[in-house]
Design a protein around this motif. Sequence first.
Motif, PDB file in Angstrom:
ATOM      1  N   ILE A   1      33.698   9.385 -47.538  1.00 33.94           N
ATOM      2  CA  ILE A   1      35.141   9.349 -47.765  1.00 33.94           C
ATOM      3  C   ILE A   1      35.876   9.522 -46.431  1.00 33.94           C
ATOM      4  CG2 ILE A   1      37.101  10.364 -48.974  1.00 33.94           C
ATOM      5  CD1 ILE A   1      35.073   9.078 -50.843  1.00 33.94           C
ATOM      6  N   VAL A   2      36.836   8.641 -46.182  1.00 32.71           N
ATOM      7  CA  VAL A   2      37.700   8.740 -45.010  1.00 32.71           C
ATOM      8  C   VAL A   2      39.134   8.812 -45.524  1.00 32.71           C
ATOM      9  CG1 VAL A   2      38.453   7.633 -42.876  1.00 32.71           C
ATOM     10  CG2 VAL A   2      36.080   7.380 -43.631  1.00 32.71           C
TER      11      VAL A   2
ATOM     12  N   LEU B   1      35.658  -0.166 -49.242  1.00 33.04           N
ATOM     13  CA  LEU B   1      36.763  -0.219 -50.198  1.00 33.04           C
ATOM     14  C   LEU B   1      37.903   0.665 -49.693  1.00 33.04           C
ATOM     15  CD1 LEU B   1      37.765  -1.065 -53.105  1.00 33.04           C
ATOM     16  CD2 LEU B   1      36.706   1.048 -53.927  1.00 33.04           C
ATOM     17  N   ILE B   2      39.132   0.210 -49.904  1.00 31.33           N
ATOM     18  CA  ILE B   2      40.321   1.008 -49.571  1.00 31.33           C
ATOM     19  C   ILE B   2      41.094   1.277 -50.848  1.00 31.33           C
ATOM     20  CG2 ILE B   2      42.515   1.085 -48.309  1.00 31.33           C
ATOM     21  CD1 ILE B   2      41.295  -0.804 -46.247  1.00 31.33           C
ATOM     22  N   LEU B   3      41.383   2.554 -51.116  1.00 31.07           N
ATOM     23  CA  LEU B   3      42.314   2.941 -52.175  1.00 31.07           C
ATOM     24  C   LEU B   3      43.603   3.346 -51.494  1.00 31.07           C
ATOM     25  CD1 LEU B   3      39.500   3.367 -53.705  1.00 31.07           C
ATOM     26  CD2 LEU B   3      40.795   4.938 -55.160  1.00 31.07           C
TER      27      LEU B   3
ATOM     28  N   THR C   1      31.560   3.141 -47.564  1.00 32.79           N
ATOM     29  CA  THR C   1      32.641   3.964 -47.027  1.00 32.79           C
ATOM     30  C   THR C   1      33.910   3.657 -47.800  1.00 32.79           C
ATOM     31  OG1 THR C   1      31.687   4.007 -44.808  1.00 32.79           O
ATOM     32  CG2 THR C   1      34.031   4.484 -44.986  1.00 32.79           C
ATOM     33  N   ILE C   2      34.589   4.711 -48.275  1.00 31.45           N
ATOM     34  CA  ILE C   2      35.822   4.561 -49.047  1.00 31.45           C
ATOM     35  C   ILE C   2      36.966   5.183 -48.255  1.00 31.45           C
ATOM     36  CG2 ILE C   2      36.989   5.063 -51.227  1.00 31.45           C
ATOM     37  CD1 ILE C   2      34.145   5.500 -52.438  1.00 31.45           C
ATOM     38  N   LEU C   3      37.947   4.369 -47.937  1.00 29.41           N
ATOM     39  CA  LEU C   3      39.141   4.858 -47.240  1.00 29.41           C
ATOM     40  C   LEU C   3      40.239   5.115 -48.264  1.00 29.41           C
ATOM     41  CD1 LEU C   3      40.942   5.406 -44.769  1.00 29.41           C
ATOM     42  CD2 LEU C   3      41.277   2.935 -44.557  1.00 29.41           C
ATOM     43  N   ILE C   4      40.694   6.366 -48.333  1.00 32.67           N
ATOM     44  CA  ILE C   4      41.765   6.762 -49.249  1.00 32.67           C
ATOM     45  C   ILE C   4      43.047   6.938 -48.445  1.00 32.67           C
ATOM     46  CG2 ILE C   4      42.585   8.558 -50.831  1.00 32.67           C
ATOM     47  CD1 ILE C   4      39.592   9.136 -51.435  1.00 32.67           C
TER      48      ILE C   4
ATOM     49  N   ALA D   1      40.825   1.461 -40.757  1.00 34.23           N
ATOM     50  CA  ALA D   1      40.200   0.258 -41.314  1.00 34.23           C
ATOM     51  C   ALA D   1      39.527  -0.552 -40.212  1.00 34.23           C
ATOM     52  CB  ALA D   1      41.230  -0.588 -42.042  1.00 34.23           C
ATOM     53  N   ALA D   2      40.199  -0.670 -39.066  1.00 34.54           N
ATOM     54  CA  ALA D   2      39.632  -1.421 -37.942  1.00 34.54           C
ATOM     55  C   ALA D   2      38.418  -0.713 -37.348  1.00 34.54           C
ATOM     56  CB  ALA D   2      40.695  -1.632 -36.873  1.00 34.54           C
TER      57      ALA D   2
END
Length: 309
Positions: free
Chosen positions: A31-32, A51-53, A7-10, A44-45
Amino acid sequence: MQVETPTILIVDDEKSSRKILNDLLKEKGKIVLAKNGTQALELAAAQRPTLILMDILMPDMNGFQVLEKLKQSDDTKHIAVMFITALGSHNDETKGLRLGACDYVHKPFHAEIVQARVGTHLELAKQRRMLEELANLDALTSIPNRRQLEKKLDIEWANSVRTGEPLAIAMVDVDFFKLYNDEYGHASGDNVLRRIANILEAQLKRPRDLVYRYGGEEFCIILPDTESTGAQHILETCCKSVESLNIEHRESTVSPVVTISIGACICAPKAGESVEKALQQADQQLYQSKRQGRNQVHIKTLPEIESVS
């Protein structure tokens, strides 16, 4: 070992940047999207992204501030964070790296660089997860080890305190295992432990019911939300399943095949009570099983566990 979709948090306050990154990375995982720091912390929690961008310059709180808050929480401090920046200052990059960022990508975006760097950090995160899982598995039997047992006991003990549901803890010992090793050799003994671990695991049908390698020829079984009758049925099934393997054991005085003995306690934990006391009680019941002939189950129901002194 199950491989999960990353999961990628943008996180970026500019809609155009979020769209570009979403299009570039949508093939690499789920993608979030978040448009500010507050949303980033909430997602995020909740999502625990791989990964966070995250953009540095945002209106409500900047990326550095969000990263600091992420690092303060046990739930999010291990998430890899890459900064998105239009800044060219080496000081800003240095600050981010010192706060715990793993990398930077620069605006305007270069598609191949973004994809390559994100791919690298997703692979690193995958390898970290694999190492963490391996660290929690017993090398011989591939079931969870004692380290993982201690974590699970703490979790299930707290759950029982909260819900009032009973918790069954069982200690398992292979009967006359030293004599087996002496007669058949340690390689055969290791194979016996693997086969017992596998068949015990197969008897536990609910997701929270688990067996752990405690050490040597001992295993521990945790049965949450299980009262005496249910535990007796499951643990007797475990005994019979091991006997049904029909592994020859000429040195056993109990049976011509390998067997196990089990001792368990059923407890209803309350705040301030000690899980160690429950383990001791299970161990005492195991001793009773051995003393009264082995290849059997002994269970004690404990209405109360002695409080931690």
